[in-house]
Design a protein around this motif. Sequence first.
Motif, PDB file in Angstrom:
ATOM      1  N   CYS A  47       0.827  -1.207   0.000  1.00  0.00           N
ATOM      2  CA  CYS A  47       0.000   0.000   0.000  1.00  0.00           C
ATOM      3  C   CYS A  47       0.861   1.256   0.000  1.00  0.00           C
ATOM      4  CB  CYS A  47      -0.893   0.038   1.245  1.00  0.00           C
ATOM      5  SG  CYS A  47      -2.226  -1.160   1.251  1.00  0.00           S
ATOM      6  N   ALA A  48       0.315   2.304  -0.594  1.00  0.00           N
ATOM      7  CA  ALA A  48       0.892   3.633  -0.432  1.00  0.00           C
ATOM      8  C   ALA A  48       0.303   4.171   0.873  1.00  0.00           C
ATOM      9  CB  ALA A  48       0.514   4.531  -1.592  1.00  0.00           C
ATOM     10  N   VAL A  49       1.164   4.497   1.814  1.00  0.00           N
ATOM     11  CA  VAL A  49       0.710   5.064   3.080  1.00  0.00           C
ATOM     12  C   VAL A  49       1.220   6.492   3.115  1.00  0.00           C
ATOM     13  CG1 VAL A  49       0.738   4.877   5.589  1.00  0.00           C
ATOM     14  CG2 VAL A  49       0.744   2.802   4.187  1.00  0.00           C
ATOM     15  N   LEU A  50       0.284   7.438   3.027  1.00  0.00           N
ATOM     16  CA  LEU A  50       0.634   8.853   2.942  1.00  0.00           C
ATOM     17  C   LEU A  50       0.353   9.547   4.261  1.00  0.00           C
ATOM     18  CD1 LEU A  50      -1.002   9.620  -0.525  1.00  0.00           C
ATOM     19  CD2 LEU A  50       1.313   8.809  -0.058  1.00  0.00           C
ATOM     20  N   VAL A  51       1.280  10.351   4.698  1.00  0.00           N
ATOM     21  CA  VAL A  51       1.103  11.170   5.901  1.00  0.00           C
ATOM     22  C   VAL A  51       1.030  12.615   5.433  1.00  0.00           C
ATOM     23  CG1 VAL A  51       2.116  11.899   8.084  1.00  0.00           C
ATOM     24  CG2 VAL A  51       2.301   9.511   7.366  1.00  0.00           C
ATOM     25  N   ALA A  52      -0.114  13.236   5.676  1.00  0.00           N
ATOM     26  CA  ALA A  52      -0.351  14.610   5.216  1.00  0.00           C
ATOM     27  C   ALA A  52      -0.095  14.727   3.710  1.00  0.00           C
ATOM     28  CB  ALA A  52       0.493  15.597   6.003  1.00  0.00           C
ATOM     29  N   GLY A  53      -0.471  13.677   2.965  1.00  0.00           N
ATOM     30  CA  GLY A  53      -0.373  13.694   1.522  1.00  0.00           C
ATOM     31  C   GLY A  53       0.971  13.312   0.931  1.00  0.00           C
ATOM     32  N   SER A  54       1.947  12.946   1.772  1.00  0.00           N
ATOM     33  CA  SER A  54       3.283  12.616   1.273  1.00  0.00           C
ATOM     34  C   SER A  54       3.746  11.254   1.766  1.00  0.00           C
ATOM     35  CB  SER A  54       4.292  13.662   1.746  1.00  0.00           C
ATOM     36  OG  SER A  54       3.962  14.925   1.251  1.00  0.00           O
ATOM     37  N   ARG A  55       4.585  10.607   0.965  1.00  0.00           N
ATOM     38  CA  ARG A  55       5.240   9.379   1.421  1.00  0.00           C
ATOM     39  C   ARG A  55       6.384   9.784   2.329  1.00  0.00           C
ATOM     40  NH1 ARG A  55       4.800   4.359  -2.024  1.00  0.00           N
ATOM     41  NH2 ARG A  55       3.127   4.815  -3.463  1.00  0.00           N
ATOM     42  N   VAL A  56       6.453   9.132   3.487  1.00  0.00           N
ATOM     43  CA  VAL A  56       7.479   9.457   4.473  1.00  0.00           C
ATOM     44  C   VAL A  56       8.045   8.173   5.072  1.00  0.00           C
ATOM     45  CG1 VAL A  56       6.490  11.723   5.044  1.00  0.00           C
ATOM     46  CG2 VAL A  56       5.737   9.698   6.294  1.00  0.00           C
ATOM     47  N   ASP A  57       9.121   8.299   5.837  1.00  0.00           N
ATOM     48  CA  ASP A  57       9.748   7.154   6.491  1.00  0.00           C
ATOM     49  C   ASP A  57       8.929   6.693   7.692  1.00  0.00           C
ATOM     50  OD1 ASP A  57      11.901   7.245   4.727  1.00  0.00           O
ATOM     51  OD2 ASP A  57      13.013   8.628   6.016  1.00  0.00           O
ATOM     52  N   ASP A  58       9.168   5.437   8.097  1.00  0.00           N
ATOM     53  CA  ASP A  58       8.446   4.867   9.234  1.00  0.00           C
ATOM     54  C   ASP A  58       8.745   5.570  10.557  1.00  0.00           C
ATOM     55  OD1 ASP A  58       6.976   3.071   7.789  1.00  0.00           O
ATOM     56  OD2 ASP A  58       8.096   1.302   8.435  1.00  0.00           O
ATOM     57  N   ASP A  59       9.836   6.315  10.644  1.00  0.00           N
ATOM     58  CA  ASP A  59      10.146   7.007  11.896  1.00  0.00           C
ATOM     59  C   ASP A  59       9.455   8.376  12.002  1.00  0.00           C
ATOM     60  OD1 ASP A  59      11.696   8.238   9.976  1.00  0.00           O
ATOM     61  OD2 ASP A  59      13.528   8.274  11.187  1.00  0.00           O
ATOM     62  N   THR A  60       8.614   8.702  11.024  1.00  0.00           N
ATOM     63  CA  THR A  60       7.874   9.962  11.051  1.00  0.00           C
ATOM     64  C   THR A  60       6.898   9.974  12.219  1.00  0.00           C
ATOM     65  OG1 THR A  60       8.066  10.231   8.678  1.00  0.00           O
ATOM     66  CG2 THR A  60       6.278  11.428   9.747  1.00  0.00           C
ATOM     67  N   ALA A  61       6.927  11.050  12.992  1.00  0.00           N
ATOM     68  CA  ALA A  61       6.044  11.199  14.159  1.00  0.00           C
ATOM     69  C   ALA A  61       4.618  11.490  13.713  1.00  0.00           C
ATOM     70  CB  ALA A  61       6.554  12.313  15.052  1.00  0.00           C
ATOM     71  N   LEU A  62       3.681  10.931  14.444  1.00  0.00           N
ATOM     72  CA  LEU A  62       2.257  11.181  14.223  1.00  0.00           C
ATOM     73  C   LEU A  62       1.720  11.923  15.441  1.00  0.00           C
ATOM     74  CD1 LEU A  62       1.185   7.642  12.969  1.00  0.00           C
ATOM     75  CD2 LEU A  62       1.960   9.590  11.594  1.00  0.00           C
ATOM     76  N   ASP A  63       0.830  12.883  15.208  1.00  0.00           N
ATOM     77  CA  ASP A  63       0.218  13.581  16.336  1.00  0.00           C
ATOM     78  C   ASP A  63      -1.277  13.748  16.078  1.00  0.00           C
ATOM     79  OD1 ASP A  63      -0.150  15.833  14.669  1.00  0.00           O
ATOM     80  OD2 ASP A  63       1.779  16.671  15.259  1.00  0.00           O
ATOM     81  N   ALA A  64      -1.925  14.517  16.905  1.00  0.00           N
ATOM     82  CA  ALA A  64      -3.382  14.650  16.854  1.00  0.00           C
ATOM     83  C   ALA A  64      -3.878  15.248  15.541  1.00  0.00           C
ATOM     84  CB  ALA A  64      -3.864  15.488  18.028  1.00  0.00           C
ATOM     85  N   ASP A  65      -3.055  16.019  14.875  1.00  0.00           N
ATOM     86  CA  ASP A  65      -3.483  16.678  13.642  1.00  0.00           C
ATOM     87  C   ASP A  65      -3.040  15.949  12.381  1.00  0.00           C
ATOM     88  OD1 ASP A  65      -4.658  18.789  15.094  1.00  0.00           O
ATOM     89  OD2 ASP A  65      -2.706  19.758  15.291  1.00  0.00           O
ATOM     90  N   THR A  66      -2.473  14.753  12.530  1.00  0.00           N
ATOM     91  CA  THR A  66      -1.934  14.024  11.389  1.00  0.00           C
ATOM     92  C   THR A  66      -3.033  13.246  10.671  1.00  0.00           C
ATOM     93  OG1 THR A  66       0.160  13.754  12.552  1.00  0.00           O
ATOM     94  CG2 THR A  66      -0.207  12.346  10.668  1.00  0.00           C
ATOM     95  N   LEU A  67      -3.039  13.357   9.345  1.00  0.00           N
ATOM     96  CA  LEU A  67      -3.951  12.587   8.504  1.00  0.00           C
ATOM     97  C   LEU A  67      -3.120  11.539   7.763  1.00  0.00           C
ATOM     98  CD1 LEU A  67      -6.737  12.087   7.259  1.00  0.00           C
ATOM     99  CD2 LEU A  67      -6.156  13.793   5.533  1.00  0.00           C
ATOM    100  N   VAL A  68      -3.492  10.273   7.925  1.00  0.00           N
ATOM    101  CA  VAL A  68      -2.794   9.165   7.276  1.00  0.00           C
ATOM    102  C   VAL A  68      -3.777   8.478   6.334  1.00  0.00           C
ATOM    103  CG1 VAL A  68      -1.594   6.971   7.635  1.00  0.00           C
ATOM    104  CG2 VAL A  68      -1.362   8.811   9.331  1.00  0.00           C
ATOM    105  N   ASP A  69      -3.386   8.337   5.057  1.00  0.00           N
ATOM    106  CA  ASP A  69      -4.214   7.655   4.069  1.00  0.00           C
ATOM    107  C   ASP A  69      -3.546   6.338   3.691  1.00  0.00           C
ATOM    108  OD1 ASP A  69      -6.208   9.629   3.857  1.00  0.00           O
ATOM    109  OD2 ASP A  69      -4.972  10.778   2.463  1.00  0.00           O
ATOM    110  N   VAL A  70      -4.336   5.261   3.689  1.00  0.00           N
ATOM    111  CA  VAL A  70      -3.854   3.934   3.311  1.00  0.00           C
ATOM    112  C   VAL A  70      -4.504   3.580   1.984  1.00  0.00           C
ATOM    113  CG1 VAL A  70      -3.668   1.509   3.975  1.00  0.00           C
ATOM    114  CG2 VAL A  70      -3.603   3.291   5.741  1.00  0.00           C
ATOM    115  N   LEU A  71      -3.675   3.562   0.924  1.00  0.00           N
ATOM    116  CA  LEU A  71      -4.151   3.345  -0.430  1.00  0.00           C
ATOM    117  C   LEU A  71      -3.565   2.061  -0.997  1.00  0.00           C
ATOM    118  CD1 LEU A  71      -3.271   6.953  -1.266  1.00  0.00           C
ATOM    119  CD2 LEU A  71      -5.604   6.140  -1.371  1.00  0.00           C
ATOM    120  N   PRO A  72      -4.385   1.046  -1.229  1.00  0.00           N
ATOM    121  CA  PRO A  72      -3.857  -0.202  -1.794  1.00  0.00           C
ATOM    122  C   PRO A  72      -3.458   0.029  -3.247  1.00  0.00           C
ATOM    123  CG  PRO A  72      -6.228  -0.293  -1.706  1.00  0.00           C
ATOM    124  CD  PRO A  72      -5.830   0.985  -1.031  1.00  0.00           C
ATOM    125  N   PRO A  73      -2.670  -0.901  -3.789  1.00  0.00           N
ATOM    126  CA  PRO A  73      -2.326  -0.778  -5.205  1.00  0.00           C
ATOM    127  C   PRO A  73      -3.593  -0.868  -6.055  1.00  0.00           C
ATOM    128  CG  PRO A  73      -1.407  -2.803  -4.251  1.00  0.00           C
ATOM    129  CD  PRO A  73      -2.119  -2.076  -3.169  1.00  0.00           C
TER     130      PRO A  73
END
Length: 77
Positions: A47-73
Amino acid sequence: MARVRYFAAAEELAGRAEETRAEATLGGLRRALAAEHPGLGGILPRCAVLVAGSRVDDDTALDADTLVDVLPPFAGG
């Protein structure tokens, strides 16, 4: 808590369109989702997992205002 939205097959396998999560990093979120939703865990690596609309590394911090989208192929043409 991060807001996670699931699309297409990811939504079906997660059993919901969205949810809020408390994991502190994207990697932690990926591990928790795979453990809680075994079917989703099977496709999550593809899956493409986007944080705030961008692909990022797994060590990216998530907080209360973070939007994460899980998009399968997607297939099609």
